[in-house]
Design an enzyme around this catalytic site. Structure first.
Site, PDB file in Angstrom:
ATOM      1  N   THR A 198       0.820  -1.216   0.000  1.00  0.00           N
ATOM      2  CA  THR A 198       0.000   0.000   0.000  1.00  0.00           C
ATOM      3  C   THR A 198       0.853   1.264   0.000  1.00  0.00           C
ATOM      4  O   THR A 198       2.000   1.249   0.459  1.00  0.00           O
ATOM      5  CB  THR A 198      -0.976   0.026   1.209  1.00  0.00           C
ATOM      6  OG1 THR A 198      -1.741   1.224   1.138  1.00  0.00           O
ATOM      7  CG2 THR A 198      -0.275  -0.029   2.551  1.00  0.00           C
ATOM      8  N   ARG A 199       0.273   2.342  -0.545  1.00  0.00           N
ATOM      9  CA  ARG A 199       0.918   3.667  -0.505  1.00  0.00           C
ATOM     10  C   ARG A 199      -0.060   4.699   0.054  1.00  0.00           C
ATOM     11  O   ARG A 199       0.165   5.892  -0.038  1.00  0.00           O
ATOM     12  CB  ARG A 199       1.409   4.091  -1.898  1.00  0.00           C
ATOM     13  CG  ARG A 199       0.431   3.838  -3.027  1.00  0.00           C
ATOM     14  CD  ARG A 199       0.875   4.501  -4.312  1.00  0.00           C
ATOM     15  NE  ARG A 199       0.226   5.771  -4.439  1.00  0.00           N
ATOM     16  CZ  ARG A 199      -0.925   5.979  -5.066  1.00  0.00           C
ATOM     17  NH1 ARG A 199      -1.568   4.981  -5.650  1.00  0.00           N
ATOM     18  NH2 ARG A 199      -1.450   7.168  -5.136  1.00  0.00           N
ATOM     19  N   HIS A 203      -7.934   2.203   5.644  1.00  0.00           N
ATOM     20  CA  HIS A 203      -9.236   2.428   6.273  1.00  0.00           C
ATOM     21  C   HIS A 203      -9.905   1.067   6.510  1.00  0.00           C
ATOM     22  O   HIS A 203      -9.307   0.027   6.282  1.00  0.00           O
ATOM     23  CB  HIS A 203     -10.081   3.338   5.383  1.00  0.00           C
ATOM     24  CG  HIS A 203      -9.397   4.647   5.096  1.00  0.00           C
ATOM     25  ND1 HIS A 203      -9.074   5.536   6.094  1.00  0.00           N
ATOM     26  CD2 HIS A 203      -8.932   5.178   3.939  1.00  0.00           C
ATOM     27  CE1 HIS A 203      -8.456   6.582   5.564  1.00  0.00           C
ATOM     28  NE2 HIS A 203      -8.352   6.393   4.263  1.00  0.00           N
ATOM     29  N   HIS A 206      -9.741  -1.560   3.763  1.00  0.00           N
ATOM     30  CA  HIS A 206      -8.461  -2.270   3.643  1.00  0.00           C
ATOM     31  C   HIS A 206      -8.293  -3.286   4.766  1.00  0.00           C
ATOM     32  O   HIS A 206      -7.730  -4.359   4.573  1.00  0.00           O
ATOM     33  CB  HIS A 206      -7.296  -1.278   3.685  1.00  0.00           C
ATOM     34  CG  HIS A 206      -7.440  -0.154   2.711  1.00  0.00           C
ATOM     35  ND1 HIS A 206      -7.824   1.112   3.073  1.00  0.00           N
ATOM     36  CD2 HIS A 206      -7.292  -0.139   1.374  1.00  0.00           C
ATOM     37  CE1 HIS A 206      -7.888   1.869   2.021  1.00  0.00           C
ATOM     38  NE2 HIS A 206      -7.575   1.146   0.969  1.00  0.00           N
ATOM     39  N   ARG A 292      -8.011  -3.736  -6.982  1.00  0.00           N
ATOM     40  CA  ARG A 292      -8.396  -3.025  -8.204  1.00  0.00           C
ATOM     41  C   ARG A 292      -7.296  -2.005  -8.523  1.00  0.00           C
ATOM     42  O   ARG A 292      -6.800  -1.336  -7.647  1.00  0.00           O
ATOM     43  CB  ARG A 292      -9.718  -2.306  -7.910  1.00  0.00           C
ATOM     44  CG  ARG A 292     -10.377  -1.717  -9.095  1.00  0.00           C
ATOM     45  CD  ARG A 292     -11.631  -0.971  -8.657  1.00  0.00           C
ATOM     46  NE  ARG A 292     -12.259  -0.379  -9.831  1.00  0.00           N
ATOM     47  CZ  ARG A 292     -11.857   0.766 -10.361  1.00  0.00           C
ATOM     48  NH1 ARG A 292     -10.857   1.437  -9.826  1.00  0.00           N
ATOM     49  NH2 ARG A 292     -12.461   1.243 -11.422  1.00  0.00           N
ATOM     50  N   HIS A 294      -4.070  -2.019  -9.256  1.00  0.00           N
ATOM     51  CA  HIS A 294      -2.853  -2.127  -8.440  1.00  0.00           C
ATOM     52  C   HIS A 294      -1.736  -1.249  -9.027  1.00  0.00           C
ATOM     53  O   HIS A 294      -1.440  -1.327 -10.214  1.00  0.00           O
ATOM     54  CB  HIS A 294      -2.411  -3.597  -8.410  1.00  0.00           C
ATOM     55  CG  HIS A 294      -1.282  -3.877  -7.476  1.00  0.00           C
ATOM     56  ND1 HIS A 294      -1.479  -4.369  -6.216  1.00  0.00           N
ATOM     57  CD2 HIS A 294       0.056  -3.719  -7.609  1.00  0.00           C
ATOM     58  CE1 HIS A 294      -0.308  -4.514  -5.612  1.00  0.00           C
ATOM     59  NE2 HIS A 294       0.642  -4.106  -6.444  1.00  0.00           N
ATOM     60  N   ALA A 295      -1.118  -0.415  -8.171  1.00  0.00           N
ATOM     61  CA  ALA A 295      -0.030   0.499  -8.585  1.00  0.00           C
ATOM     62  C   ALA A 295      -0.434   1.347  -9.787  1.00  0.00           C
ATOM     63  O   ALA A 295       0.377   1.646 -10.666  1.00  0.00           O
ATOM     64  CB  ALA A 295       1.258  -0.269  -8.863  1.00  0.00           C
ATOM     65  N   ALA A 478       6.869  42.549  -6.942  1.00  0.00           N
ATOM     66  CA  ALA A 478       6.680  41.292  -7.693  1.00  0.00           C
ATOM     67  C   ALA A 478       6.047  41.534  -9.062  1.00  0.00           C
ATOM     68  O   ALA A 478       4.926  41.103  -9.314  1.00  0.00           O
ATOM     69  CB  ALA A 478       5.860  40.296  -6.869  1.00  0.00           C
TER      70      ALA A 478
END
Ligand code: PPS
Length: 572
Positions: A198-199, A203, A206, A292, A294-295, A478
């Site tokens: 996981t990244r 919750h 998961h 679903r 993945h990555a 600026a």
């Protein structure tokens, strides 16, 4: 010790660290070698090369292996390997290297971590690499953007001798190498281990998914989050790890372990899933949960996803036997209200009400301080997320004034300062043009280059103040749009950013001429004077425009207060 565990990919764990004797030799010899300070991504790759996470690799890929990985997803000896692990170098460094030569690889502080025995140097076709690995050359794909726009133009392949692993000072008790995790699995008697990659924060969905996966295959669970590099914009790993720690107590005793993986993800979808399985096998896992997308790297500029939602599962399935890692596929988990439980989407009876909260909605709820329901996440996880994402009225912000000299920027800025101090609650810092030029930019003049440096410094200080929950009020001229945009981009992700154009017309500023500078500028005594002999680019992206010919400083400051209130940055 690890006899009953799954063997590593390719048969044995390739740990590349040398013994202390050889370390001393390498250190002594390295004085005559060229050096390279590794980039953050190269540091991640090096750690997994040295600790055996990338077994059977023994170094950065040489051209033959690289070509085979691109075209066949295999090393030249036929071993399955989906992602090119390459050392990219700038021309000036690469051109001085010959086969057989040693290159010292160092961390950003200059500590030598490894020695590369150069095999070969070549100039890759990075677009072709992106197409082969990611199936696209679109820069909207973060893996492609990195390969094509950030990689240095030369690759250097060769074998490595490891001197020491990159140092980490955070969460040290959670950082295990493949060897030490394997030893621990042995000690615990864990032969079947299912890894969860996981990244994101975890919750309830998961939690449910990982529990089900472990039960289905009767395995122990390794929560194995990536803490190296993930998708740009992801939540920082410190917060995520605190969330994982918080959720750990909700698993049955002695069946779960949390360990951190210092991987630099490529967001390569299907090929990345195969890579994740190989890495997990090296860490001693027998199974990998693949959900679903993945990555997945998200969508292309036309809104279409780069990969199909279950494409990663399909590719993994195709190679499952050869990989030796069993995939535990999962459909998306949704909350079924009437059952007060999570279920895979494909198991839910038609017509039954399901609930879900997207990542975007969660961020919105956090920034508005709204409720995060318990069916969605555990309260202890919500608490961690709230600590990192305070509601807007507790976040830092920057009010950035721009306008001609004498337009009234400083006067309004000072009234705003007093009003904000009167309200209290956050520290307020004023970065007025004159003050900054005295304390931060005294050596600078008024060329475009120097003005840009000046504004970048102001932006940097304001970004630090904003990041740490304070208020920065900046009031330089600026005059250039590009650098104002750069400052906005620097600050916006860290808190609030409001650009206020003090649009008092030049004639009014000149007629006021409070410092007598316009007269001098007209006479040519002061050169490059904004509005007279130097440009002022009117902002088209101002959040507020204030003309002091029509408003008093008190009224102008009040307009800004009301705007901040509307955005939620101040309030009861
Ligand atoms: S910039 O462009 O944002 O970097 O300029 P800034 O640092 O805000 O300028 C600060 C004050 O410098 C005085 N000053 C000049 N301004 C513009 N052009 C030239 N050539 C120049 N030389 C000196 C001027 O008083 C600016 O202050 P304010 O408060 O704006 O009048």
């Amino acid at each position: 010790m690890s006899t009953h565990l799954i063997t590593p990919h390719g048969g044995s764990l390739k740990e590349l660290l040398v013994d202390s004797e050889r370390q001393k030799e390498l250190k002594a010899e390295s004085r005559d070698w060229p050096s390279w300070d590794l980039t953050p991504r190269q540091l991640c790759d090096l750690e997994l090369l040295l600790n055996g996470g990338f077994s059977p690799l023994t170094g950065f890929l040489t051209k033959k292996d690289y070509d085979a990985v691109l075209s066949e997803m295999r090393l030249s000896d036929g071993t399955l390997w989906p992602i090119p692990i390459t050392l990219d170098l700038p021309e000036a460094v690469a051109k001085g290297l010959d086969a057989g030569q040693k290159l010292a690889l160092r961390d950003p502080e200059g500590v030598m971590l490894a020695v590369l025995k150069v095999g070969e140097v070549w100039k890759p076709d990075l677009e072709a690499e992106a197409q082969a690995v990611f199936g696209t050359t679109s820069r909207a794909h973060p893996g492609v953007a990195y390969a094509v726009d950030k990689s240095h133009p030369y690759y250097v392949g060769g074998t490595l001798e490891g001197v020491q692993l990159p140092r980490h000072y955070d969460f040290r008790s959670l950082r295990q190498s493949p060897g030490s995790l394997r030893d621990e699995f042995s000690r615990l008697g864990w032969r079947r281990v299912v890894a969860f990659q996981t990244r994101n924060p975890m919750h309830r969905a998961h939690h449910e998914l990982t529990l089900r996966a472990a039960r289905d295959v009767e395995a122990n669970l390794l929560i194995h989050p990536v803490v190296g590099m993930t998708k740009p914009g992801d939540l920082d790993h410190y917060t995520r790890v605190r969330c994982y720690q918080a959720i750990s107590s909700n698993y049955p005793h002695n069946t779960v372990k949390l360990s951190l993986l210092p991987l630099a993800m490529r967001m390569g979808g299907p090929r990345e899933a195969v890579w994740h399985a190989i890495i997990r096998r090296n860490y001693g896992c027998t199974h990998l949960i693949v959900g679903r997308d993945h990555a997945g790297p998200g969508n292309d500029t036309d809104g279409k996803p780069f990969y199909g939602p279950y494409e990663a599962q399909e590719l993994l399935q195709k190679h499952e036997e050869e990989l030796g890692v069993t995939m535990v596929p999962f459909k998306m988990m949704v909350y079924v209200e009437e059952k007060d439980a999570y279920q895979p989407q494909d198991e839910v009876t038609e017509g039954v009400r399901v609930l879900n909260i997207s990542g975007t909605e969660l961020r919105q709820r956090l920034s508005e301080g709204r409720d995060i329901p318990e069916w969605f996440t555990f309260p202890e996880v919500a608490k961690e997320l709230r600590r990192t994402h305070p509601p807007r009225k507790k976040q830092g912000f920057t009010v950035f004034f721009t306008g001609l000299s004498g337009s009234g920027k400083s006067t309004i800025a000072n009234v705003l300062l007093v009003k904000l101090l009167e309200m209290g609650g956050r520290p307020v810092t004023i970065l007025d043009g004159d003050i900054v030029r005295k304390h931060l930019s005294s050596e600078l003049g008024f060329s475009k280059e120097h003005r840009d440096i000046n504004i970048r410094r102001i932006g940097y200080v304001a970004s630090e103040i904003t990041k740490n929950g304070g208020i920065a009020i900046c009031a330089p001229i600026a005059p250039y749009d590009n650098i104002r945009k750069e400052v906005r981009e620097m600050i916006e992700p860290l808190g609030g950013y409001i650009l206020v154009h003090v649009s008092t017309p030049l004639e009014v500023c000149e007629s006021r001429d409070r410092k007598g500078m316009y007269a001098k500028a007209r006479q040519g005594i002061i050169k490059e004077f904004t509005g007279i002999s130097d440009p002022y680019e009117e902002p088209k992206d101002a959040d507020l425009a204030i003309d002091t010919a029509e408003l008093t400083p008190g009224e102008a400051a009040q307009e800004i207060i009301l705007h901040l209130e509307k955005l939620g940055f101040i309030g009861a």
